[in-house]
Structures are given as structure tokens and as C-alpha cells.
Design a protein around this motif. Sequence first.
Motif, short mmCIF file in Angstrom:
data_model
loop_
_atom_site.label_atom_id
_atom_site.label_comp_id
_atom_site.label_asym_id
_atom_site.label_seq_id
_atom_site.Cartn_x
_atom_site.Cartn_y
_atom_site.Cartn_z
N GLY A 50 0.77 -1.23 0.00
CA GLY A 50 0.00 0.00 0.00
C GLY A 50 0.81 1.28 0.00
O GLY A 50 0.36 2.30 -0.51
N SER A 51 2.03 1.25 0.57
CA SER A 51 2.80 2.48 0.74
C SER A 51 3.71 2.81 -0.43
O SER A 51 4.45 3.79 -0.38
CB SER A 51 3.64 2.39 2.02
OG SER A 51 2.82 2.20 3.15
N ILE A 52 3.68 1.99 -1.48
CA ILE A 52 4.62 2.19 -2.60
C ILE A 52 4.49 3.59 -3.19
O ILE A 52 5.48 4.31 -3.37
CB ILE A 52 4.39 1.13 -3.69
CG1 ILE A 52 4.84 -0.25 -3.19
CG2 ILE A 52 5.14 1.49 -4.96
CD1 ILE A 52 4.56 -1.38 -4.17
N MET A 53 3.28 4.00 -3.52
CA MET A 53 3.09 5.29 -4.19
C MET A 53 3.44 6.45 -3.26
O MET A 53 4.08 7.42 -3.68
CB MET A 53 1.65 5.40 -4.70
CG MET A 53 1.36 4.42 -5.82
SD MET A 53 -0.35 4.43 -6.43
CE MET A 53 -0.35 5.94 -7.41
N PHE A 54 3.04 6.35 -2.01
CA PHE A 54 3.36 7.39 -1.03
C PHE A 54 4.87 7.50 -0.84
O PHE A 54 5.45 8.59 -0.86
CB PHE A 54 2.65 7.10 0.29
CG PHE A 54 2.97 8.06 1.41
CD1 PHE A 54 3.17 9.41 1.17
CD2 PHE A 54 3.04 7.61 2.72
CE1 PHE A 54 3.45 10.30 2.19
CE2 PHE A 54 3.31 8.48 3.76
CZ PHE A 54 3.53 9.83 3.50
N THR A 55 5.53 6.36 -0.68
CA THR A 55 6.98 6.35 -0.47
C THR A 55 7.71 6.96 -1.66
O THR A 55 8.64 7.76 -1.50
CB THR A 55 7.48 4.91 -0.23
OG1 THR A 55 6.77 4.33 0.87
CG2 THR A 55 8.97 4.90 0.07
N ALA A 56 7.28 6.59 -2.86
CA ALA A 56 7.94 7.10 -4.07
C ALA A 56 7.81 8.62 -4.17
O ALA A 56 8.79 9.33 -4.45
CB ALA A 56 7.33 6.45 -5.31
#
Length: 371
Positions: A50-56
Amino acid sequence: MDRIKVHDKTFKTLITYDSLMEAIDRVAGRIEADFKDSKEVPVLLCILNGSIMFTAELMKRLDIPVELISMKLSSYSGMKSTGKVREVMGLTGSLEGKTVIVIEDIIDSGRTIEDIARIVKEKGAKETRICTMLFKPACYTKDIPIDYVGMEIEDDFIVGFGLDYDELGRNRKDIYVLDKAMKYFILFGPPGAGKGTQATAMVENYNLCHISTGELLRGEIAKGTELGLKAKALIDAGELVPDEVVEGMIENKFKTVTGVSGFLLDGFPRTIAQAQALDAMLAKSQEEVTACVSLMIPDEMIKERIKHRASVEGRADDANDETINNRIRTYHSKTEPLVEYYKNAGKYEEIDGIGTIDEVRGRIADVMDKF
């Protein structure tokens, strides 16, 4: 307001991409301020998936040196948390002696973040900070402080920007919330207005259950339900099926149909009394008519369309001028008063029914999209 369908559920826009980017700007600014004078290189611990887009997006905004490590946990099945966090994929790097910023997509009860904090400590991290894109403060039950929060939201089920419903919906750049309110649309208009033609697209585009009173009666009779048997006995005796029988069938449909976002009523209500009965029916479950969508064409066009339909379908009764005129008079005298009824209720949406099928369909979409 944009709406999307994910599996069997309909979601509507909650947070736009631009608003998310502004929130991430703020989070990045706070992290920068905390570490700009530090010699430490913090570890961003991305919690997959779930955090891939936020982290990027967050990493793109950080000018300080950072290290990226990932791990994957799961506590959700479908739309509900199981309450049991399990490790699906272990850490991709060492946390020993490092300051770790856990990057989460969303924090609600805090059970997952509690387990993550425990794992990070067990792996030898010197310090743990928590960063989340979204936070549900009303649900949070733990004492672990949340250091960086992008946005606070209500306790709703959401998808988009990395968040999923049974693994779908993550790729949406906006965030969408479950559209929980059942919609009740009435398709209204004179004979020949094109209701049948347009109903098919409305049902498909908006995940609605189409309720045509004629089809409903035939279906209940074919299934041999109690209401169907009652209707059949009346029809066989040459009597009209009373409103309460039809209303009972419609109410039963409301209660038994699942997996839709709402209902499209076609052929009901036809009178003020039926409209009032529908209001009372929906009020039992604290619901109400969403809108009366009315396709309007002039009387001369009604005659032209009915005659054309009669020639195509071989319906000699509809080709008779007196029959057509009688249907138009009946519509004006008995059914048209519903226009004022729904106008007074603030639920009347009139559509110009003149034009090609696609032109009219576009006008209907402009109205339906508001809901």
C-alpha cells in the motif's frame, strides 16, 4: 465527482491527486526540517504494497540522504481487518543501529503499526518514527505516537493511491471512498420517450438494478412467490393488480438484490399515491428517492415514435391514432402530476429527449454523475 467500480463495489472521489501531493509536500518538509542538520541517514521503511506510491512521492521531495528498505505485512481480507497481522515478506535490509521512519499508507486501529514497531525494535533499530499518508484518529487505540501525518480522514473504507480492495484499485491516482448510500432513481417520461433504450445504459454504467413493473410481475408469477400467486389470481379473474401487491414486490426486490449501487424504477410510481407509498417504503430503512430522471419529448414526437415502433414491432394496437391519443391523455392526466411532486421535493431532473441516442445518453450522464 468521479465514481469507479472495484469488484462489486462503487467508490466516489474523496481526495484528489493534487490534494495528496500538497499533503506529501508538507510531510517532506517536516522530515527535512528534522534531519537537515543531522549526520544520520534515516531509513525509510516502506510497508508494502500500500505504501509504494506514497513512499515514491515522498522520496522525490527529500533532499537529505535516505536509505530505502521494504517489508510486507497483511491484516486485511477483502474490506475487513482480520485483527491478525502476518509477515508476508521480511525486511530487505538491516535496521541495526539506524533511525527508521516507518512509511505507512494508512493507520486506523494501530494494530499493524504496533506490530511493525515491535519488529523494528527487535531488528535493532536505534529509533523508530511513524509516518503515514492517511490517519483515522477516531479509530486509533494505541499509545504509539504518529510523528508525520499527511491527512486525517473519517473511518471509511477507501481505495486508490496504493490502497486496494482485494488487490484492485491501487493504481488510481486519486483516493476514493466507498459509496455506501444506496441510490433510488425513477426513470420517468411519456410513451416513446426512449426510457427502455436509455435504461440499459444507465443500469450498466451506474451498477443499478432495473425494476420494470411489468417484468417484475411476470417474474414473481413465474417463480410462484406468494405475491406472484396473488397477482396471477387477480389477472386470471380479469382484475387489476392493486398497488399494494406491486409495492410489495418492489420492496422485496429492494431487500433481496445485492451487489448493486442502487435501483432504477421504470413504470413505478405512476401516480401521486404510488409516489407517497414509495417514500414511506424507503423511509422504513431511513432512505429516500435520489432523483426522478425525466425524459421529455413533445406530443407530436410521442405520436411519431409510437407509430414507428408499432410498424417495426408489428403492434397494430399502437398504430391506431385514437389509442395513441388516449395514452397521451392518460399520461398527462395521471402521471404528469408527478413532475410537480418531485419538483417540490427537489428531486426532479429533466432531460431533453430530442436527439440521437448518444446525445440523450450524454445528457443523462451529466445528471447521473452528480449523484
